[in-house]
Design a protein around this motif. Sequence first.
Motif, PDB file in Angstrom:
ATOM      1  N   UNK A 252     -59.742  -7.631  62.116  1.00  0.00           N
ATOM      2  CA  UNK A 252     -59.426  -6.419  62.879  1.00  0.00           C
ATOM      3  C   UNK A 252     -58.235  -5.665  62.310  1.00  0.00           C
ATOM      4  N   UNK A 253     -57.428  -6.305  61.466  1.00  0.00           N
ATOM      5  CA  UNK A 253     -56.267  -5.626  60.904  1.00  0.00           C
ATOM      6  C   UNK A 253     -56.666  -4.481  59.984  1.00  0.00           C
ATOM      7  N   UNK A 254     -57.847  -4.567  59.401  1.00  0.00           N
ATOM      8  CA  UNK A 254     -58.277  -3.550  58.444  1.00  0.00           C
ATOM      9  C   UNK A 254     -58.302  -2.164  59.063  1.00  0.00           C
ATOM     10  N   UNK A 255     -58.621  -2.097  60.337  1.00  0.00           N
ATOM     11  CA  UNK A 255     -58.680  -0.809  61.035  1.00  0.00           C
ATOM     12  C   UNK A 255     -57.719  -0.768  62.218  1.00  0.00           C
ATOM     13  N   UNK A 256     -56.760  -1.674  62.240  1.00  0.00           N
ATOM     14  CA  UNK A 256     -55.850  -1.783  63.384  1.00  0.00           C
ATOM     15  C   UNK A 256     -54.881  -0.606  63.441  1.00  0.00           C
ATOM     16  N   UNK A 257     -54.395  -0.331  64.647  1.00  0.00           N
ATOM     17  CA  UNK A 257     -53.353   0.663  64.857  1.00  0.00           C
ATOM     18  C   UNK A 257     -52.012  -0.036  64.646  1.00  0.00           C
ATOM     19  N   UNK A 258     -51.487   0.045  63.449  1.00  0.00           N
ATOM     20  CA  UNK A 258     -50.269  -0.666  63.083  1.00  0.00           C
ATOM     21  C   UNK A 258     -49.038   0.001  63.681  1.00  0.00           C
ATOM     22  N   UNK A 259     -47.968  -0.771  63.823  1.00  0.00           N
ATOM     23  CA  UNK A 259     -46.687  -0.183  64.210  1.00  0.00           C
ATOM     24  C   UNK A 259     -46.277   0.837  63.149  1.00  0.00           C
ATOM     25  N   UNK A 260     -45.461   1.782  63.550  1.00  0.00           N
ATOM     26  CA  UNK A 260     -45.151   2.896  62.664  1.00  0.00           C
ATOM     27  C   UNK A 260     -44.061   2.559  61.649  1.00  0.00           C
ATOM     28  N   UNK A 261     -44.056   3.303  60.562  1.00  0.00           N
ATOM     29  CA  UNK A 261     -42.994   3.162  59.563  1.00  0.00           C
ATOM     30  C   UNK A 261     -41.653   3.576  60.154  1.00  0.00           C
ATOM     31  N   UNK A 262     -41.669   4.554  61.061  1.00  0.00           N
ATOM     32  CA  UNK A 262     -40.436   4.994  61.709  1.00  0.00           C
ATOM     33  C   UNK A 262     -39.834   3.861  62.534  1.00  0.00           C
ATOM     34  N   UNK A 263     -40.690   3.137  63.258  1.00  0.00           N
ATOM     35  CA  UNK A 263     -40.219   1.973  64.032  1.00  0.00           C
ATOM     36  C   UNK A 263     -39.563   0.954  63.111  1.00  0.00           C
ATOM     37  N   UNK A 264     -40.221   0.651  62.000  1.00  0.00           N
ATOM     38  CA  UNK A 264     -39.686  -0.348  61.074  1.00  0.00           C
ATOM     39  C   UNK A 264     -38.382   0.125  60.449  1.00  0.00           C
ATOM     40  N   UNK A 265     -38.307   1.395  60.077  1.00  0.00           N
ATOM     41  CA  UNK A 265     -37.101   1.917  59.431  1.00  0.00           C
ATOM     42  C   UNK A 265     -35.899   1.836  60.366  1.00  0.00           C
TER      43      UNK A 265
END
Length: 321
Positions: A252-265
């Motif tokens: 399911x990760x292939x099409x998952x709604x990942x956390x944002x780059x802004x969140x990680x930054x």
Amino acid sequence: MKRELTDLQKDFVNLRNGVFIHFNSATEQFHDSEIEDWDYGITEKNDPRRHEFNPASWNPTELDCEQWAQTAISAKARFAALTAKHHEGFCLWPTAVTEHCVRNGAYKQDVVKAYLEAFRNAGITAGLYFSMLDLQHDITEKKCTSADKDFIKAQLRELLENYGEIPFLIFDGWNAPWGGPRDSDLPFQEIDDFVKGIQPNCLVMNIGCVESLKDTDVIFFENAFGQSADESFQGPGAAANLYAGTWFWKDIHTTADLKTAEWAAERVKEYNRRNTCFLMNISPNNRGTVDENLRERFAEFGRLYEEIPPIEDVPEGWLYR
């Protein structure tokens, strides 16, 4: 030449931005399952093990550690860690002390070697993760005998003697809230002395040790587990989190709604200012490559990330052993 621990800690903290690569038996075993990555609860109970892994099913035929390294570079990462052995006990190198390793996989490549070569060639400081908790070999909080300690040391010796310089080892499942041998059975000082007897400048980090440097060289917050540094923390520290829902890859990760780059930054920035470097998780799929959506997320992060200046002197509030 052996260096002072404080200098090693400071250099590690100054790396700031890293990647944590979770790739092991769970990548194949649980990719289409709700189970996350191992038999949770087994070490605290008398339940039988439910999910043994057959090494013959290990078959990442498209393994591409160079692609992993390029993913890290796109995120401006300066260091990395690979799960050489996770809690299940499967080893990503052809260890001589158990058959539960890549040597008996359908795909037999030494993943530890391939990873280290790719990341070193990319100019990224490459270390390893190693779980003391080992369900395959029954090394748990209930049992860690002298023979078990010899087994652990034999595997660590292979990693420290056969693969060149290992700047750090991240240990897990060791006197941890989620299980593993207790310090009374497997003392930190014994393992620290063993590691540094082979590689004197190898930092020994213990995930879950968040209160003092008694059992670790660096405070390590499993941020995804809820562990966090408070405002007063001034290092030396490391923390780790992930874009997807689990450390190891799932279909399911292939099409998952990942956390944002802004969140990680924002998270990395928050920890870096507390002299704590941060690892965001790369979870290669069971073919051995990184999915496109995750590669894109790391590249987005790289465009946002701004490295702060290195510390020259140890700040006030720095923890000492």
